[in-house]
Design an enzyme around this catalytic site. Structure first.
Site: not given
Ligand code: MRU
Length: 343
Positions: A235, A93, A246
């Site tokens: 992230d 990712r 997200k």
């Molecule tokens: O695609 P995901 O479910 O891995 O996305 C997660 C998020 O966007 C969270 O808000 C982000 O990782 C920060 S919280 C620990």
């Protein structure tokens, strides 16, 4: 499943394997994937069985341990023997910088002559640090919330996403415990519904009053329900304070600005990427068309429909009122303030 904390659920180290909670099946089913090699860890990260920036970093650290053990070397392991494993997991990712951070940290241990046992100690320590940092951030963030507040969150940022108590969701739970919150709203978070499936589940388990809204209801929610804070994780937060999170976070922050609400981004400093100057340089993961045309495998859009499916967006620093980390809070973050926090 009755459990007031999901902190100990997503990743369990079990002597000879890593048990990974398959979050794609929640909340209907609690099923663990037994990862006995790093390829299984890579697949679990890529296919969202484990997700959330800190959690995928921790999973990858354990993946390095599995890769090291498979070599059967009794003593220091050469970084060159591990490079393929590090590269494969890092490519799983692209946006969450915690993944690259954890792998770089493990690589540094290899450069210093670490054995497989020492790598395990490091992975367990990364996991433990996350727990402690989450608890500290929760207290810092809750202090910013006035009693009587209503808040909105996007995606899932609880124990499931971090391996600790969470980032943004831990702030919300702590604010609830301190009787500062009237109610929390969770945006459903298409197309994987992390908000509808996971955040509601964690809020329920923690006993926080909450309601679920569709993503497109967010501005109208603000107009009608008086939201005080948008509280999200990230992230990757880059040197000038721009924050990738997200898809839907940017829209929520824009709507917040238009309706007099504030935006709080809650991250461990392992989510800070000071080598990237601004948000436009963050690689944004795009995922398959089927996630949108056939959610959960059920066909929805006509066959052949073309899709754009970025799964993160970037909220510019000028829309962020508070950046909460384990090192402290940065109000109205910018390059200078973030550099000072990290100095
Ligand atoms: O695609 P995901 O479910 O891995 O996305 C997660 C998020 O966007 C969270 O808000 C982000 O990782 C920060 S919280 C620990």
């Amino acid at each position: 499943m009755a459990n007031s904390s999901t902190e100990s659920l997503p990743l369990l180290w079990r002597d000879d394997h890593l048990a990974i909670l398959d979050q794609r099946l929640l909340p209907q089913e609690v099923h663990y994937i037994e990862a006995r090699d790093y390829h299984t860890v890579t697949a679990a990260i890529r296919d969202l069985a484990v997700r959330g920036a800190p959690a995928i970093g921790i999973a990858a650290a354990y993946g390095v341990v599995l890769a090291a053990r498979a070599l059967g070397v009794d003593g220091p392991i050469a970084l060159s023997q591990m490079q393929a494993a590090l590269d494969e997991m890092e490519a799983a990712r692209p946006t969450a910088v915690n993944l690259a951070w954890a792998l770089r940290y493990m690589a540094q241990q290899l450069e210093q002559g670490a054995t497989a046992d020492e790598l395990l100690k490091t992975a367990l320590q990364i996991h433990q640090d996350e727990r402690e940092n989450n608890a500290t951030m929760a207290r810092h963030g809750a202090e910013l919330i006035e009693p009587g507040s209503r808040v909105l969150t996007v995606c899932n940022t609880g124990g499931l996403a971090t391996g600790g108590s969470g980032t943004a969701l831990a702030v919300i739970v702590e604010a609830w415990r301190q009787e500062r919150l009237v109610e929390a709203f969770s945006a459903e978070t298409r197309p994987w519904f992390q908000g509808a499936r996971l955040t509601t589940w964690e809020l329920q388990n923690a006993g926080v009053a909450h309601r679920l809204v569709v993503d497109s209801a967010v501005p109208w929610l603000m107009k009608n329900q008086g939201i005080d804070w948008v509280i999200v994780g990230a992230d990757r937060v880059v040197a000038n304070g721009d924050a990738a999170n997200k898809i839907g976070t940017y829209a929520a922050a824009l709507a917040a600005k238009a309706h007099g609400a504030k935006t709080m981004v809650v991250i461990p400093t392992t989510t800070l990427d000071l080598n990237t100057a601004e948000g436009s340089q963050i690689p944004i993961e795009e995922r398959s068309a089927e996630e949108i045309t056939a959610p959960g495998g059920r066909p929805l859009a006509p066959e052949g429909t073309r899709v754009w499916n970025p799964v993160f967006d970037v909220t510019p620093a000028h829309l962020i009122d508070a950046l909460v980390t384990e090192r402290g809070v940065v109000l109205e973050p910018n390059r200078e303030k973030i550099a000072r926090l990290m100095s």
